[in-house]
Design a protein around this motif. Structure first.
Motif, mmCIF file in Angstrom:
data_model
loop_
_atom_site.group_PDB
_atom_site.id
_atom_site.type_symbol
_atom_site.label_atom_id
_atom_site.label_comp_id
_atom_site.label_asym_id
_atom_site.label_seq_id
_atom_site.Cartn_x
_atom_site.Cartn_y
_atom_site.Cartn_z
ATOM 1 N N GLU A 1 49.089 44.872 42.717
ATOM 2 C CA GLU A 1 49.780 46.163 42.859
ATOM 3 C C GLU A 1 48.777 47.314 42.972
ATOM 4 O OE1 GLU A 1 52.648 46.322 39.607
ATOM 5 O OE2 GLU A 1 53.523 44.432 40.305
ATOM 6 N N MET A 2 47.625 47.170 42.328
ATOM 7 C CA MET A 2 46.614 48.243 42.379
ATOM 8 C C MET A 2 45.690 48.137 43.583
ATOM 9 S SD MET A 2 45.178 48.671 38.511
ATOM 10 C CE MET A 2 44.441 50.304 38.589
ATOM 11 N N PHE A 3 45.274 46.900 43.907
ATOM 12 C CA PHE A 3 44.174 46.724 44.883
ATOM 13 C C PHE A 3 44.570 45.897 46.106
ATOM 14 C CE2 PHE A 3 42.137 47.402 40.764
ATOM 15 C CZ PHE A 3 41.233 48.409 41.059
ATOM 16 N N GLY A 4 45.777 45.345 46.112
ATOM 17 C CA GLY A 4 46.209 44.516 47.242
ATOM 18 C C GLY A 4 46.017 43.026 46.963
ATOM 19 N N ALA A 5 46.692 42.238 47.804
ATOM 20 C CA ALA A 5 46.759 40.788 47.564
ATOM 21 C C ALA A 5 45.407 40.104 47.692
ATOM 22 C CB ALA A 5 47.754 40.166 48.546
ATOM 23 N N GLU A 6 44.582 40.568 48.636
ATOM 24 C CA GLU A 6 43.314 39.871 48.870
ATOM 25 C C GLU A 6 42.390 39.973 47.652
ATOM 26 O OE1 GLU A 6 41.672 40.780 52.736
ATOM 27 O OE2 GLU A 6 39.742 39.978 52.065
ATOM 28 N N ILE A 7 42.272 41.175 47.127
ATOM 29 C CA ILE A 7 41.410 41.353 45.948
ATOM 30 C C ILE A 7 42.006 40.606 44.756
ATOM 31 C CG2 ILE A 7 40.633 43.096 44.253
ATOM 32 C CD1 ILE A 7 39.916 44.860 46.632
ATOM 33 N N ALA A 8 43.326 40.629 44.631
ATOM 34 C CA ALA A 8 43.966 39.903 43.515
ATOM 35 C C ALA A 8 43.664 38.407 43.602
ATOM 36 C CB ALA A 8 45.472 40.142 43.531
ATOM 37 N N GLU A 9 43.666 37.882 44.824
ATOM 38 C CA GLU A 9 43.375 36.445 45.015
ATOM 39 C C GLU A 9 41.943 36.103 44.635
ATOM 40 O OE1 GLU A 9 44.941 33.533 45.663
ATOM 41 O OE2 GLU A 9 46.580 34.866 45.119
ATOM 42 N N GLN A 10 41.044 37.085 44.797
ATOM 43 C CA GLN A 10 39.623 36.832 44.518
ATOM 44 C C GLN A 10 39.260 37.094 43.053
ATOM 45 O OE1 GLN A 10 37.960 39.516 47.344
ATOM 46 N NE2 GLN A 10 38.376 38.176 49.080
#
Ligand code: PEP
Length: 251
Positions: free
Chosen positions: A196-205
């Motif tokens: 929610e803060m940084f987007g799905a790609e960063i969350a996945e990493q």
């Protein structure tokens, strides 16, 4: 692919001499375990001895806290610059014991996280609900709130150096471990907050650890879960056999 990070948190245990002896014992046991990063977060007084003992091994040394100011009249505190110069690479921030006994708040957790990241340290940020909060049904709300508060003003670039440890307070040092599904769910809430803060790609990493009575018996099942990228380990990090078995489970 996220890497596992297995980090010990020694809390207020081990003198410098004992730290050296324990690391000497652990070194051969965790050597060549390339599928995960191995970290020991130690009391401040043990840092020089631990760094010396860990030389030439895959064990990285972390601290258990960092102050948010660069310098000044803060008796008893240690700055991020001091840790970096000592050779520290990681730091635990916002452990529930610090929140419970030392007045740590979501705001100070955020300030410490920013100070650590700005100095180039890797921050292991702890979040977790109490049993009462879980029973009231607030786990998701609380984990997302704590995560977002801790990461306020952190940049997307700095997220590479952020590890979040989901540590249910009721499971820390109690011998009561969250079930693997509860750990996966809690870590999932943390990852959703990062998305929610940084987007799905960063969350996945982003590496999200589980912590709370993880040991050599339950590690494999906990680490098999999609959202569990490692562990923050208290009691079992004080024994070389148990800690290295957890590192083995992360292979
Ligand atoms: C901790 O200190 O972060 C922790 C999880 O402790 P324990 O493994 O002893 O529950």
């Amino acid at each position: 692919m996220r890497r596992y990070v297995i980090a010990g948190n020694w809390k207020m245990n081990m003198t410098p001499a004992k730290a050296q002896a324990l690391i000497a014992e652990m070194k051969p046991l965790v050597a060549g375990k390339d599928n995960c990063d191995v970290v020991l977060c130690v009391p401040a007084i043990d840092i020089p001895a631990a760094i010396e003992a860990a030389k030439g091994s895959n064990i990285k040394i972390g601290a258990e806290n960092v102050h948010f100011k660069a310098s000044g009249a803060y008796t008893g505190e240690i700055s991020a610059e001091m840790l970096v110069e000592a050779g520290v690479e990681y730091v635990v921030i916002g452990h529930s014991e610090r929140r419970q006994y030392f007045g740590e708040t979501d705001q100070t957790v955020n300030l410490r996280t920013l100070a650590a990241l700005n100095a180039g340290l890797k921050a292991i940020v702890c979040v977790g609900e109490t049993l009462e909060q879980r029973e009231l049904g607030y786990t998701e709300t609380l984990l997302k709130f704590q995560t977002k508060m801790a990461l306020t003003n952190v940049t997307a670039e700095q997220m590479k150096n952020v590890i979040i440890a989901y540590e249910p307070v009721w499971a820390i040092g109690t011998g009561v471990t969250a079930t693997a599904d509860q750990a996966d769910e809690g870590n999932g809430y943390v990852r959703a907050a990062v998305a929610e803060m940084f987007g799905a790609e960063i969350a996945e990493q982003t590496i999200v650890q589980y912590g709370g009575s993880m040991n050599d018996k339950n590690a494999a099942e906990l680490l098999s879960k999609e959202n569990v990228d490692g562990g923050l380990i208290g009691g079992a990090s004080l024994k070389s056999a148990a800690f290295s078995a957890i590192v083995d489970a992360a292979q």
